[in-house]
Design a protein around this motif. Sequence first.
Motif, PDB file in Angstrom:
ATOM      1  N   UNK A 395      13.727   6.653  -0.789  1.00 33.38           N
ATOM      2  CA  UNK A 395      12.550   5.793  -0.998  1.00 33.38           C
ATOM      3  C   UNK A 395      11.395   6.248  -0.114  1.00 33.38           C
ATOM      4  N   UNK A 396      11.709   6.565   1.136  1.00 29.64           N
ATOM      5  CA  UNK A 396      10.666   6.968   2.082  1.00 29.64           C
ATOM      6  C   UNK A 396      10.193   8.401   1.864  1.00 29.64           C
ATOM      7  N   UNK A 397      10.990   9.194   1.145  1.00 28.07           N
ATOM      8  CA  UNK A 397      10.631  10.591   0.896  1.00 28.07           C
ATOM      9  C   UNK A 397      10.315  10.836  -0.581  1.00 28.07           C
ATOM     10  N   UNK A 398      10.092   9.774  -1.327  1.00 26.60           N
ATOM     11  CA  UNK A 398       9.937   9.900  -2.785  1.00 26.60           C
ATOM     12  C   UNK A 398       8.779  10.792  -3.186  1.00 26.60           C
ATOM     13  N   UNK A 399       7.750  10.900  -2.335  1.00 32.55           N
ATOM     14  CA  UNK A 399       6.566  11.680  -2.689  1.00 32.55           C
ATOM     15  C   UNK A 399       6.541  13.047  -1.989  1.00 32.55           C
ATOM     16  N   UNK A 473       7.819  10.876 -12.255  1.00 32.17           N
ATOM     17  CA  UNK A 473       7.444  11.484 -13.540  1.00 32.17           C
ATOM     18  C   UNK A 473       6.136  10.905 -14.057  1.00 32.17           C
ATOM     19  N   UNK A 474       5.962   9.588 -13.869  1.00 31.72           N
ATOM     20  CA  UNK A 474       4.732   8.920 -14.344  1.00 31.72           C
ATOM     21  C   UNK A 474       3.624   8.947 -13.279  1.00 31.72           C
ATOM     22  N   UNK A 475       3.882   9.710 -12.196  1.00 28.11           N
ATOM     23  CA  UNK A 475       2.867   9.915 -11.163  1.00 28.11           C
ATOM     24  C   UNK A 475       2.370   8.605 -10.548  1.00 28.11           C
ATOM     25  N   UNK A 476       3.318   7.718 -10.286  1.00 30.42           N
ATOM     26  CA  UNK A 476       2.992   6.446  -9.628  1.00 30.42           C
ATOM     27  C   UNK A 476       3.408   6.529  -8.153  1.00 30.42           C
ATOM     28  N   UNK A 477       2.728   5.763  -7.310  1.00 28.72           N
ATOM     29  CA  UNK A 477       2.995   5.824  -5.867  1.00 28.72           C
ATOM     30  C   UNK A 477       3.042   4.409  -5.283  1.00 28.72           C
ATOM     31  N   UNK A 478       3.954   4.201  -4.356  1.00 30.05           N
ATOM     32  CA  UNK A 478       4.020   2.927  -3.634  1.00 30.05           C
ATOM     33  C   UNK A 478       3.054   2.995  -2.458  1.00 30.05           C
ATOM     34  N   UNK A 479       2.328   1.887  -2.238  1.00 30.42           N
ATOM     35  CA  UNK A 479       1.463   1.848  -1.065  1.00 30.42           C
ATOM     36  C   UNK A 479       2.296   1.519   0.176  1.00 30.42           C
ATOM     37  N   UNK A 480       1.679   1.524   1.325  1.00 26.94           N
ATOM     38  CA  UNK A 480       2.388   1.316   2.599  1.00 26.94           C
ATOM     39  C   UNK A 480       3.072  -0.050   2.649  1.00 26.94           C
ATOM     40  N   UNK A 481       2.414  -1.063   2.085  1.00 17.50           N
ATOM     41  CA  UNK A 481       3.003  -2.410   2.096  1.00 17.50           C
ATOM     42  C   UNK A 481       4.274  -2.456   1.260  1.00 17.50           C
ATOM     43  N   UNK A 482       4.261  -1.802   0.097  1.00 11.80           N
ATOM     44  CA  UNK A 482       5.446  -1.784  -0.770  1.00 11.80           C
ATOM     45  C   UNK A 482       6.604  -1.052  -0.087  1.00 11.80           C
ATOM     46  N   UNK A 483       6.289   0.094   0.537  1.00 10.08           N
ATOM     47  CA  UNK A 483       7.328   0.848   1.258  1.00 10.08           C
ATOM     48  C   UNK A 483       7.935  -0.012   2.369  1.00 10.08           C
ATOM     49  N   UNK A 484       7.050  -0.733   3.085  1.00  8.71           N
ATOM     50  CA  UNK A 484       7.535  -1.596   4.170  1.00  8.71           C
ATOM     51  C   UNK A 484       8.474  -2.682   3.629  1.00  8.71           C
ATOM     52  N   UNK A 485       8.081  -3.298   2.501  1.00  8.59           N
ATOM     53  CA  UNK A 485       8.894  -4.373   1.919  1.00  8.59           C
ATOM     54  C   UNK A 485      10.243  -3.863   1.422  1.00  8.59           C
TER      55      UNK A 485
END
Length: 581
Positions: A395-399, A473-485
Motif C-alpha cells: 500500500x505504501x509502495x503502490x506508486x 492501471x487506471x492511474x489513480x493515486x491515494x493522497x496522504x490522508x488516505x494512506x494514513x487512514x
Amino acid sequence: MNFMSILQIFTLLGALGMFLYGMNLMSSGLQKAAGDRLRSFLSAMTSNPFKGVMTGLGITTIIQSSSATTVMVVSFVNAGLLTLAQAIGVIMGANIGTTVTAWMVSWLGFKADISVLAVPLMLFGFLFSSSKKDQRKNIGELIVGFSLLFLGLSFMKDAVPDLRETPEVLEFVSTWSSYGFGSVLLFLAFGTILTLVLQSSSATMAITLIMLSMGWIPFDMACAMVLGENIGTTITANIAASVGNTQAKRAAMSHTIFNVFGVIWALILFKPFLHIVGVVTGTLFGLPNPATEGFVVTDSASADGAAALYGLSMLHTLFNLTNTLLLVWFTKWIAKTVSWIIPAPKNQDKEIYRLQYISAGPLATPELSVEQAFNEIIQFAKISKNGAAYAQSAINKADTDEFEELRKKLVKYEEISDRIEYEIAAFLNGLSAEEVSENTSIKIKSMYKIIGELESLGDSGENISRILSRKNIHNKHFDAAAIKNVNMMADAVDAAYDVMIENLMAAHRGELVDISNAYSAEENLNTLRNNLRDATIEEIENNGNNYQTSVYYMDIVNEYERMGDYMINISQDLERGFIHK
C-alpha cells in the motif's frame, strides 16, 4: 505336510495376530484415556536427562509400547516440543519401560495363566465400551485389548508343537545352537529380523519366551534373541523420522546408536553378563541358575521353567538399565554424534515454507499428534501475519517500482497459504481416520475451521494487491490522508493478529479462559471501518472527491475489516474446541 499341520501353522499365526492386535488395542485405549495428561507429563518432565529417563520409563510402562513412545518422541522433536538431548533421555527410559511387558507376560501369561480370566474380562470390556461416556469407552478398549493379548499368548503356546515328539526337528533346531559364539550371532540376527517383521519387540519377546519354555532353544540363545530385538525395535522410530525434519531423524538415529552400543558391550561380556543375570534371578526368586552351561527347559511347569522365564525377563531389564546408566552421562555427546552423522541441509533457507512440525510419515498416536498439528497452525498464523505486513508495504509502495516485487510476494504468500492448509488438512484427515476420544474429535473439528480461516487471510493479502494493481492501471493515486487512514486499518489488523496468535498459543498451553481480547480487537476494526466509510461518503458528497479512487480506497478498508472477521472466527473456534467448560 498334512491338513492338521497346515491348520496348526495358521492357528499359530492367527494367535500371533491376536496377540499383536490385543497389544495395539490396549495401548490405544490407554493413550486415549490419558492423552492430554501424557502430553503434559512429557513436556513438563524433561528438564534434564534423568527426568527424561524417568518420563520415558513412566510413559512406556503406562502405554505398554516402547515403539509408540519413541515414535511419539520423534514427533515431538519434529514439532519442536523437545530438544534432541531431551528426546535421547526419554528414549533411554522407554527402553527400560518396555521390559515391564516381558515381566507381565512371564508372570501372568506363563505362571499365573491369566488367559483363564480373559474371556470373563471381555464381558466387562464390552459393558464399558457400550457406555456413552468417552472415558469408559476407552477403559473398555483397554480391557478388551488386555484380554486379547493374553488369549493370543495362550493360543500361541498351545499351537507351538512339542519338539520332543519330533526328534528330527529337535535335532535340526539343536544344530543352530552348536556353533559356539557363531550361534549367538545367528540368534541375535534372528531376533533382529523377527522384530523388524513384526514391528513389535513385545511380540518377539513373547515368541522368545514360548520357544524357551518349550525347550526349543537353550537359555543363552534366547538371551541372544533378546539382544537382537533391541536392535530391531529401533526401526520403527527411524521409519517415523524418515519424512520428518533433521532433528527428528537425529532423535531416531540416537535410539539406534544407543541400542547398538548396548548390544556390542553385551556381546563382548556375553558369558559374564549371563552369569550375573543367572545369579540375580536365582537369588531374588530362589530358583536354579538359568545361565549354567547348556541350560534347556525340559518341563515348563518346573522350577527350571520359571527360572528360564524370569531369567530372560531379568536379562532384558538389566541390559536396558545398565545401558542407560552407562550412557545417560553422555547424552550431549550422543547428540553431537548424531548431528555429525545427519548434518543440517545446506538449502535450509529454501525450506522455510515447508511444514515444520508435521510430516507425511506414520502418526505417533492420534491423541498426541494433535500437538503437532496445533504447532503447525500457530506457525501458519505467524506466516499469515508476515503476509499482512507485505500487504501494508505494498500500500505504501503502490506508486513506486518496488510495488511489483511486493505484489509477487503476496501472490506467493497466497499460494503458500493454500498449500499449508491442504497439508494440515491431510494430516487432520489421517487423525480423523483413527479412533480418537470425543474431546480430541472436537479439537480436530475446530482445527479444520481454523485453517480455513487462515487460508482466507492469505487470500485477503492477494486481494489487496489486486485492488492496488487495478488502481495503478487506471492511474489513480491515494493522497496522504488516505494512506494514513489505510495504515491505521493495517495497524489495527496487525494488533488483531497479535491477539489471535496469543489466543492460539494460550489454547495450545491449555490456558485459554475467554476471548474477550479478540472481541475488543474486532470491535475496534469495525468502528474504524465505519468511521472511515462515513467520512469517505461525506467527502464524496461535499467535495466531489474522485469516486473511482474512493472505491479502491474503501475496497482496501473493507478487505482489512474482513480480515478482522476471519480472526474473530478463529478465536471463536478456539473457544468452542479448546476451552473446557
